[in-house]
Design a protein around this motif. Structure first.
Motif, PDB file in Angstrom:
ATOM      1  N   CYS A  14       0.859  -1.184   0.000  1.00 47.54           N
ATOM      2  CA  CYS A  14       0.000   0.000   0.000  1.00 47.54           C
ATOM      3  C   CYS A  14       0.897   1.237   0.000  1.00 47.54           C
ATOM      4  O   CYS A  14       1.836   1.342   0.794  1.00 47.54           O
ATOM      5  CB  CYS A  14      -0.894   0.014   1.237  1.00 47.54           C
ATOM      6  N   CYS A  33      -5.763  -0.663  -2.389  1.00 45.63           N
ATOM      7  CA  CYS A  33      -5.486  -1.460  -1.186  1.00 45.63           C
ATOM      8  C   CYS A  33      -6.762  -1.680  -0.384  1.00 45.63           C
ATOM      9  O   CYS A  33      -7.764  -1.007  -0.590  1.00 45.63           O
ATOM     10  CB  CYS A  33      -4.456  -0.742  -0.320  1.00 45.63           C
ATOM     11  N   CYS A  35      -6.284  -1.910   3.067  1.00 42.94           N
ATOM     12  CA  CYS A  35      -5.937  -1.536   4.445  1.00 42.94           C
ATOM     13  C   CYS A  35      -6.415  -0.129   4.794  1.00 42.94           C
ATOM     14  O   CYS A  35      -6.586   0.197   5.958  1.00 42.94           O
ATOM     15  CB  CYS A  35      -4.436  -1.673   4.693  1.00 42.94           C
TER      16      CYS A  35
HETATM   17 ZN   LIG Z   1      -3.745   1.115   2.325  1.00 47.73          ZN
END
Ligand SMILES: [Zn+2]
Length: 407
Positions: A14, A33, A35
Protein backbone atom coordinates in the motif's frame (compact mmCIF):
# COMPACT_ATOMS: atom_id res chain seq x y z
CA UNK A 1 5.54 -17.00 -24.66
CA UNK A 2 2.21 -16.30 -22.96
CA UNK A 3 1.75 -13.31 -20.69
CA UNK A 4 3.06 -14.04 -17.22
CA UNK A 5 3.96 -12.24 -14.01
CA UNK A 6 7.66 -11.47 -13.73
CA UNK A 7 9.15 -13.79 -11.08
CA UNK A 8 11.34 -10.83 -10.01
CA UNK A 9 8.28 -9.25 -8.39
CA UNK A 10 8.53 -9.77 -4.64
CA UNK A 11 5.50 -8.05 -3.18
CA UNK A 12 2.77 -5.45 -3.49
CA UNK A 13 2.52 -2.69 -0.93
CA UNK A 14 0.00 0.00 0.00
CA UNK A 15 1.45 3.37 -1.02
CA UNK A 16 0.04 5.04 2.10
CA UNK A 17 0.47 2.61 5.01
CA UNK A 18 3.35 0.59 3.57
CA UNK A 19 1.42 -2.58 4.48
CA UNK A 20 2.21 -5.59 2.33
CA UNK A 21 -0.74 -7.08 0.47
CA UNK A 22 -1.37 -10.64 1.66
CA UNK A 23 -0.83 -13.63 -0.62
CA UNK A 24 1.25 -14.16 -3.72
CA UNK A 25 1.51 -10.94 -5.75
CA UNK A 26 -0.98 -10.88 -8.66
CA UNK A 27 -2.54 -14.24 -7.75
CA UNK A 28 -5.77 -12.31 -8.23
CA UNK A 29 -6.75 -8.99 -9.78
CA UNK A 30 -5.17 -6.06 -7.97
CA UNK A 31 -7.06 -2.82 -7.46
CA UNK A 32 -6.70 -0.34 -4.64
CA UNK A 33 -5.49 -1.46 -1.19
CA UNK A 34 -7.84 -2.87 1.42
CA UNK A 35 -5.94 -1.54 4.45
CA UNK A 36 -7.07 2.10 4.02
CA UNK A 37 -10.65 3.39 4.18
CA UNK A 38 -12.75 2.70 1.04
CA UNK A 39 -12.17 2.98 -1.81
CA UNK A 40 -8.55 2.33 -0.73
CA UNK A 41 -5.26 3.77 -1.91
CA UNK A 42 -2.86 2.91 -4.76
CA UNK A 43 -0.77 -0.24 -4.57
CA UNK A 44 2.86 -0.33 -5.73
CA UNK A 45 5.01 -3.17 -7.01
CA UNK A 46 8.32 -4.13 -5.41
CA UNK A 47 11.05 -6.31 -6.88
CA UNK A 48 13.45 -8.80 -5.31
CA UNK A 49 16.86 -7.15 -5.76
CA UNK A 50 18.78 -10.43 -5.72
CA UNK A 51 16.55 -11.94 -8.41
CA UNK A 52 16.82 -8.82 -10.61
CA UNK A 53 20.63 -8.86 -10.32
CA UNK A 54 20.79 -12.59 -11.09
CA UNK A 55 18.50 -11.98 -14.05
CA UNK A 56 20.83 -9.25 -15.31
CA UNK A 57 23.95 -11.30 -14.62
CA UNK A 58 26.21 -8.27 -14.97
CA UNK A 59 24.66 -7.02 -18.21
CA UNK A 60 23.09 -3.55 -18.50
CA UNK A 61 19.44 -3.20 -17.52
CA UNK A 62 18.35 -2.11 -21.01
CA UNK A 63 18.44 -5.26 -23.11
CA UNK A 64 19.24 -5.12 -26.77
CA UNK A 65 16.86 -7.98 -27.52
CA UNK A 66 13.87 -6.35 -25.81
CA UNK A 67 11.54 -4.18 -27.86
CA UNK A 68 10.36 -0.70 -26.81
CA UNK A 69 9.83 -0.35 -23.07
CA UNK A 70 10.22 -4.11 -22.57
CA UNK A 71 13.95 -3.50 -22.96
CA UNK A 72 13.65 -2.99 -19.19
CA UNK A 73 11.89 -6.31 -18.65
CA UNK A 74 13.77 -7.27 -15.45
CA UNK A 75 12.07 -4.29 -13.74
CA UNK A 76 8.61 -4.65 -15.27
CA UNK A 77 5.85 -6.72 -13.63
CA UNK A 78 4.70 -8.64 -16.70
CA UNK A 79 6.59 -10.63 -19.34
CA UNK A 80 5.71 -12.36 -22.58
CA UNK A 81 4.02 -9.56 -24.52
CA UNK A 82 3.86 -10.11 -28.29
CA UNK A 83 6.93 -8.80 -30.08
CA UNK A 84 5.11 -5.90 -31.74
CA UNK A 85 2.95 -5.05 -28.71
CA UNK A 86 4.99 -2.10 -27.43
CA UNK A 87 7.98 -2.04 -29.75
CA UNK A 88 7.07 1.53 -30.73
CA UNK A 89 6.54 2.75 -27.16
CA UNK A 90 9.22 4.76 -25.39
CA UNK A 91 12.74 5.35 -26.73
CA UNK A 92 11.65 8.97 -26.85
CA UNK A 93 14.32 11.54 -27.64
CA UNK A 94 15.84 13.80 -24.98
CA UNK A 95 17.34 16.81 -26.70
CA UNK A 96 19.17 19.89 -25.51
CA UNK A 97 17.44 22.97 -26.81
CA UNK A 98 20.17 25.50 -27.63
CA UNK A 99 17.87 28.44 -28.23
CA UNK A 100 15.86 28.11 -25.02
CA UNK A 101 19.10 27.40 -23.13
CA UNK A 102 20.62 30.63 -24.44
CA UNK A 103 17.49 32.67 -23.81
CA UNK A 104 17.03 31.40 -20.26
CA UNK A 105 20.68 31.23 -19.17
CA UNK A 106 20.36 27.57 -18.17
CA UNK A 107 20.74 24.20 -19.89
CA UNK A 108 17.32 23.17 -21.15
CA UNK A 109 16.68 19.55 -22.14
CA UNK A 110 13.33 18.41 -23.53
CA UNK A 111 12.06 14.85 -23.45
CA UNK A 112 9.58 14.56 -26.28
CA UNK A 113 6.96 11.93 -25.46
CA UNK A 114 4.87 12.71 -28.53
CA UNK A 115 6.59 10.02 -30.60
CA UNK A 116 4.81 7.06 -28.96
CA UNK A 117 2.00 5.45 -31.03
CA UNK A 118 -1.03 7.31 -29.67
CA UNK A 119 0.97 10.52 -29.41
CA UNK A 120 1.62 10.81 -25.69
CA UNK A 121 3.35 9.42 -22.60
CA UNK A 122 0.09 7.66 -21.68
CA UNK A 123 1.18 4.81 -23.96
CA UNK A 124 3.87 3.74 -21.50
CA UNK A 125 1.48 3.32 -18.58
CA UNK A 126 -1.36 1.74 -20.49
CA UNK A 127 0.94 -0.69 -22.33
CA UNK A 128 2.02 -2.18 -19.00
CA UNK A 129 -1.36 -1.74 -17.27
CA UNK A 130 -3.27 -3.55 -20.01
CA UNK A 131 -0.73 -6.40 -20.30
CA UNK A 132 -0.56 -6.82 -16.52
CA UNK A 133 -4.35 -6.80 -16.17
CA UNK A 134 -4.64 -9.36 -18.96
CA UNK A 135 -2.01 -11.58 -17.31
CA UNK A 136 -4.17 -11.47 -14.16
CA UNK A 137 -7.26 -12.57 -16.07
CA UNK A 138 -8.90 -9.28 -17.11
CA UNK A 139 -11.35 -9.74 -19.97
CA UNK A 140 -12.23 -6.09 -20.57
CA UNK A 141 -11.04 -2.73 -19.25
CA UNK A 142 -12.89 0.47 -18.44
CA UNK A 143 -11.71 3.92 -17.43
CA UNK A 144 -12.75 7.58 -17.33
CA UNK A 145 -10.63 9.97 -19.38
CA UNK A 146 -10.55 13.43 -20.85
CA UNK A 147 -7.45 12.88 -22.90
CA UNK A 148 -4.97 10.43 -24.35
CA UNK A 149 -5.31 7.73 -21.69
CA UNK A 150 -8.54 6.43 -23.23
CA UNK A 151 -7.00 6.25 -26.68
CA UNK A 152 -3.97 4.40 -25.32
CA UNK A 153 -6.16 1.94 -23.37
CA UNK A 154 -8.13 1.16 -26.55
CA UNK A 155 -4.98 0.82 -28.64
CA UNK A 156 -3.32 -1.70 -26.30
CA UNK A 157 -6.56 -3.65 -25.77
CA UNK A 158 -6.72 -3.96 -29.58
CA UNK A 159 -3.10 -5.10 -29.73
CA UNK A 160 -3.89 -7.97 -27.35
CA UNK A 161 -7.03 -8.85 -29.32
CA UNK A 162 -9.25 -8.00 -26.34
CA UNK A 163 -12.79 -6.60 -26.52
CA UNK A 164 -12.77 -2.80 -26.88
CA UNK A 165 -12.13 -0.81 -23.73
CA UNK A 166 -15.18 1.00 -22.31
CA UNK A 167 -14.20 4.65 -22.05
CA UNK A 168 -16.15 7.27 -20.07
CA UNK A 169 -15.68 10.91 -21.05
CA UNK A 170 -17.21 14.18 -19.83
CA UNK A 171 -20.19 15.30 -21.92
CA UNK A 172 -18.20 18.10 -23.54
CA UNK A 173 -15.88 15.58 -25.23
CA UNK A 174 -18.46 14.24 -27.71
CA UNK A 175 -16.92 14.19 -31.20
CA UNK A 176 -13.56 15.28 -29.76
CA UNK A 177 -10.32 13.96 -31.18
CA UNK A 178 -10.12 11.67 -28.12
CA UNK A 179 -13.61 10.29 -28.76
CA UNK A 180 -12.71 9.53 -32.37
CA UNK A 181 -9.33 8.08 -31.37
CA UNK A 182 -10.94 5.64 -28.91
CA UNK A 183 -13.47 4.47 -31.48
CA UNK A 184 -10.77 4.08 -34.11
CA UNK A 185 -9.07 1.51 -31.85
CA UNK A 186 -12.34 -0.32 -31.13
CA UNK A 187 -13.31 1.36 -27.86
CA UNK A 188 -16.88 1.88 -26.67
CA UNK A 189 -17.29 5.49 -25.58
CA UNK A 190 -19.87 6.69 -23.03
CA UNK A 191 -20.42 10.25 -21.80
CA UNK A 192 -21.33 11.56 -18.35
CA UNK A 193 -20.89 14.70 -16.26
CA UNK A 194 -18.87 17.86 -16.67
CA UNK A 195 -15.38 16.50 -15.87
CA UNK A 196 -13.31 13.34 -15.47
CA UNK A 197 -14.22 12.94 -11.79
CA UNK A 198 -17.94 12.94 -12.59
CA UNK A 199 -17.42 10.60 -15.56
CA UNK A 200 -15.50 8.24 -13.26
CA UNK A 201 -18.27 8.28 -10.65
CA UNK A 202 -20.89 7.56 -13.30
CA UNK A 203 -18.78 4.72 -14.67
CA UNK A 204 -18.33 3.03 -11.28
CA UNK A 205 -22.06 3.29 -10.63
CA UNK A 206 -23.18 2.03 -14.03
CA UNK A 207 -20.76 -0.88 -14.31
CA UNK A 208 -20.61 -1.70 -10.59
CA UNK A 209 -21.87 -5.22 -11.32
CA UNK A 210 -19.31 -5.92 -14.05
CA UNK A 211 -16.55 -4.55 -11.80
CA UNK A 212 -17.61 -6.68 -8.84
CA UNK A 213 -17.80 -9.88 -10.89
CA UNK A 214 -14.47 -9.16 -12.58
CA UNK A 215 -16.03 -8.92 -16.02
CA UNK A 216 -14.53 -5.41 -16.28
CA UNK A 217 -11.30 -4.14 -14.72
CA UNK A 218 -10.99 -0.47 -13.79
CA UNK A 219 -7.72 0.76 -15.29
CA UNK A 220 -8.04 4.37 -14.07
CA UNK A 221 -4.92 6.28 -13.02
CA UNK A 222 -3.41 4.50 -9.97
CA UNK A 223 -6.40 2.13 -9.58
CA UNK A 224 -4.05 -0.71 -10.49
CA UNK A 225 -0.23 -0.84 -10.21
CA UNK A 226 0.70 -1.46 -13.87
CA UNK A 227 0.36 2.07 -15.20
CA UNK A 228 2.89 3.34 -12.66
CA UNK A 229 5.36 0.63 -13.72
CA UNK A 230 4.97 1.69 -17.34
CA UNK A 231 5.52 5.36 -16.56
CA UNK A 232 8.59 4.34 -14.57
CA UNK A 233 10.31 3.60 -17.87
CA UNK A 234 10.63 7.37 -18.42
CA UNK A 235 12.99 7.49 -15.46
CA UNK A 236 14.91 4.42 -16.67
CA UNK A 237 15.33 6.09 -20.05
CA UNK A 238 16.43 9.39 -18.52
CA UNK A 239 19.17 7.56 -16.58
CA UNK A 240 20.25 5.87 -19.82
CA UNK A 241 20.17 9.10 -21.84
CA UNK A 242 22.26 10.93 -19.24
CA UNK A 243 24.89 8.17 -19.18
CA UNK A 244 28.41 9.45 -18.54
CA UNK A 245 27.24 12.76 -17.07
CA UNK A 246 25.24 14.00 -14.10
CA UNK A 247 21.49 13.65 -14.05
CA UNK A 248 19.62 16.95 -14.53
CA UNK A 249 19.51 19.31 -11.53
CA UNK A 250 15.76 19.56 -11.94
CA UNK A 251 13.04 17.61 -13.68
CA UNK A 252 9.93 19.68 -14.32
CA UNK A 253 6.74 17.72 -14.74
CA UNK A 254 3.16 18.75 -15.61
CA UNK A 255 1.17 17.19 -12.80
CA UNK A 256 -2.38 15.91 -13.06
CA UNK A 257 -2.64 12.40 -11.60
CA UNK A 258 1.15 12.41 -11.15
CA UNK A 259 1.88 8.88 -12.40
CA UNK A 260 4.92 10.02 -14.37
CA UNK A 261 6.40 12.07 -11.56
CA UNK A 262 6.04 9.22 -9.08
CA UNK A 263 7.18 6.76 -11.75
CA UNK A 264 10.37 8.64 -12.66
CA UNK A 265 11.32 8.81 -8.98
CA UNK A 266 10.52 5.12 -8.51
CA UNK A 267 12.91 4.34 -11.36
CA UNK A 268 15.69 6.36 -9.76
CA UNK A 269 15.23 4.82 -6.34
CA UNK A 270 15.11 1.28 -7.77
CA UNK A 271 18.26 1.84 -9.86
CA UNK A 272 19.97 3.32 -6.83
CA UNK A 273 18.94 0.46 -4.51
CA UNK A 274 20.09 -2.11 -7.06
CA UNK A 275 23.46 -0.38 -7.43
CA UNK A 276 22.77 0.06 -11.15
CA UNK A 277 23.42 3.80 -11.20
CA UNK A 278 26.76 4.90 -12.52
CA UNK A 279 28.88 7.09 -10.24
CA UNK A 280 27.80 10.27 -12.09
CA UNK A 281 24.26 9.68 -10.95
CA UNK A 282 24.88 9.79 -7.21
CA UNK A 283 22.99 13.08 -6.94
CA UNK A 284 19.34 12.75 -7.87
CA UNK A 285 17.35 15.53 -9.55
CA UNK A 286 14.97 17.82 -7.68
CA UNK A 287 11.47 16.99 -8.88
CA UNK A 288 9.13 19.88 -9.68
CA UNK A 289 5.35 19.59 -10.11
CA UNK A 290 3.60 22.19 -12.26
CA UNK A 291 -0.15 22.77 -12.17
CA UNK A 292 -2.60 25.40 -13.41
CA UNK A 293 -3.79 27.97 -10.83
CA UNK A 294 -7.29 26.90 -11.86
CA UNK A 295 -6.71 23.39 -10.49
CA UNK A 296 -3.72 23.18 -8.15
CA UNK A 297 -4.41 20.73 -5.30
CA UNK A 298 -0.82 19.45 -5.20
CA UNK A 299 0.68 22.95 -5.13
CA UNK A 300 -1.64 23.97 -2.29
CA UNK A 301 -0.94 20.85 -0.25
CA UNK A 302 2.82 21.13 -0.80
CA UNK A 303 3.01 24.73 0.38
CA UNK A 304 0.74 24.02 3.36
CA UNK A 305 3.09 21.24 4.42
CA UNK A 306 0.39 18.55 4.21
CA UNK A 307 1.18 14.87 3.72
CA UNK A 308 -1.90 14.33 1.54
CA UNK A 309 -3.75 16.30 -1.10
CA UNK A 310 -7.18 17.81 -0.41
CA UNK A 311 -9.60 18.00 -3.35
CA UNK A 312 -10.14 21.44 -4.86
CA UNK A 313 -12.95 22.62 -7.03
CA UNK A 314 -11.47 23.04 -10.47
CA UNK A 315 -12.17 26.16 -12.50
CA UNK A 316 -11.10 24.27 -15.62
CA UNK A 317 -7.87 24.59 -17.57
CA UNK A 318 -6.91 24.59 -21.21
CA UNK A 319 -4.42 21.87 -20.23
CA UNK A 320 -6.93 19.00 -19.86
CA UNK A 321 -4.34 16.64 -18.42
CA UNK A 322 -3.87 18.98 -15.45
CA UNK A 323 -7.57 19.15 -14.66
CA UNK A 324 -7.41 16.63 -11.82
CA UNK A 325 -9.01 18.15 -8.70
CA UNK A 326 -8.38 15.13 -6.46
CA UNK A 327 -5.25 13.09 -7.14
CA UNK A 328 -5.62 9.67 -5.52
CA UNK A 329 -1.81 9.38 -5.29
CA UNK A 330 -1.44 12.93 -3.91
CA UNK A 331 0.48 11.60 -0.88
CA UNK A 332 2.96 9.85 -3.20
CA UNK A 333 3.48 13.00 -5.28
CA UNK A 334 4.12 15.11 -2.16
CA UNK A 335 6.55 12.50 -0.85
CA UNK A 336 8.57 12.63 -4.07
CA UNK A 337 8.68 16.43 -4.08
CA UNK A 338 9.95 16.49 -0.48
CA UNK A 339 12.36 13.55 -0.76
CA UNK A 340 13.96 15.10 -3.82
CA UNK A 341 14.14 18.60 -2.34
CA UNK A 342 11.87 19.75 -5.13
CA UNK A 343 8.91 22.09 -5.22
CA UNK A 344 5.48 22.72 -6.72
CA UNK A 345 4.39 25.73 -8.73
CA UNK A 346 1.08 26.91 -10.16
CA UNK A 347 0.93 28.91 -13.39
CA UNK A 348 -1.84 31.03 -14.89
CA UNK A 349 -3.83 30.03 -17.95
CA UNK A 350 -2.37 33.05 -19.71
CA UNK A 351 1.15 31.88 -18.90
CA UNK A 352 0.30 28.44 -20.34
CA UNK A 353 -0.98 29.97 -23.59
CA UNK A 354 2.05 32.23 -23.87
CA UNK A 355 4.42 29.31 -23.27
CA UNK A 356 2.50 27.22 -25.85
CA UNK A 357 3.06 29.97 -28.43
CA UNK A 358 6.72 30.20 -27.44
CA UNK A 359 7.15 26.46 -27.96
CA UNK A 360 5.58 26.85 -31.38
CA UNK A 361 7.90 29.71 -32.29
CA UNK A 362 10.87 27.69 -31.04
CA UNK A 363 9.90 24.64 -33.11
CA UNK A 364 9.14 22.48 -30.09
CA UNK A 365 6.30 19.94 -30.54
CA UNK A 366 4.31 20.17 -27.32
CA UNK A 367 0.76 20.30 -25.95
CA UNK A 368 -0.68 22.67 -23.36
CA UNK A 369 0.38 20.46 -20.44
CA UNK A 370 3.97 20.63 -21.64
CA UNK A 371 3.61 24.38 -22.15
CA UNK A 372 2.65 24.56 -18.47
CA UNK A 373 6.03 23.02 -17.57
CA UNK A 374 7.81 25.74 -19.54
CA UNK A 375 5.66 28.36 -17.80
CA UNK A 376 6.58 26.77 -14.46
CA UNK A 377 10.26 26.86 -15.36
CA UNK A 378 10.02 30.55 -16.28
CA UNK A 379 8.27 31.32 -12.98
CA UNK A 380 10.94 29.52 -10.94
CA UNK A 381 13.70 31.17 -12.92
CA UNK A 382 12.18 34.56 -12.19
CA UNK A 383 12.03 33.93 -8.44
CA UNK A 384 15.65 32.79 -8.47
CA UNK A 385 14.74 29.24 -7.47
CA UNK A 386 16.68 27.95 -10.48
CA UNK A 387 20.29 29.09 -10.59
CA UNK A 388 22.21 30.26 -13.67
CA UNK A 389 23.58 27.33 -15.64
CA UNK A 390 21.35 24.74 -13.96
CA UNK A 391 20.55 21.66 -16.04
CA UNK A 392 16.79 21.32 -16.35
CA UNK A 393 14.80 18.57 -18.03
CA UNK A 394 11.26 19.40 -19.12
CA UNK A 395 8.83 16.56 -19.79
CA UNK A 396 6.90 17.16 -22.99
CA UNK A 397 4.18 14.64 -22.38
CA UNK A 398 2.46 14.81 -25.78
CA UNK A 399 2.56 16.50 -29.14
CA UNK A 400 0.83 19.69 -30.27
CA UNK A 401 -1.38 17.78 -32.70
CA UNK A 402 -4.06 16.75 -30.24
CA UNK A 403 -4.64 20.17 -28.62
CA UNK A 404 -4.61 21.83 -32.02
CA UNK A 405 -7.10 19.31 -33.40
CA UNK A 406 -9.31 19.92 -30.36
CA UNK A 407 -9.37 23.71 -30.41
ZN1 LIG B 1 -3.74 1.11 2.32
Amino acid sequence: MALQINPNVSRLRCSWSGQELPGTPFSSRVGLCRCCPAPGRPVVVEYDAAKVLTDLCGTPLARRDGAGIWRYAPLLPVLGVPEEYAADVGHTPTVRHARLSRELGIEVFLKNEGTSPSGSFKDRGLAVGVALGRACGARRFCLPTQGNAGVAACLFSARLGMPGCQVWMPEGFKDSVYHRGCEFFGGEVRFAGPNIAAAGRAMRERVAHQLSTGEYVDISTFFEPGRLEGKKTMGLEIAEQFAGRCLPDLIVYPTGGGTGLVGIWKAFTELSALGLFERHHARLPRMVAVQSVNCDPVVQAFHKGLDHVLPVSSRGTIADGLDVPAAIMGHGILRVLRESGGTAVAVSEEAIRTAFARYGESGVPAGYESAATLAGLLALRETGEIADGAVVLLLNTGSQLVPLAKS
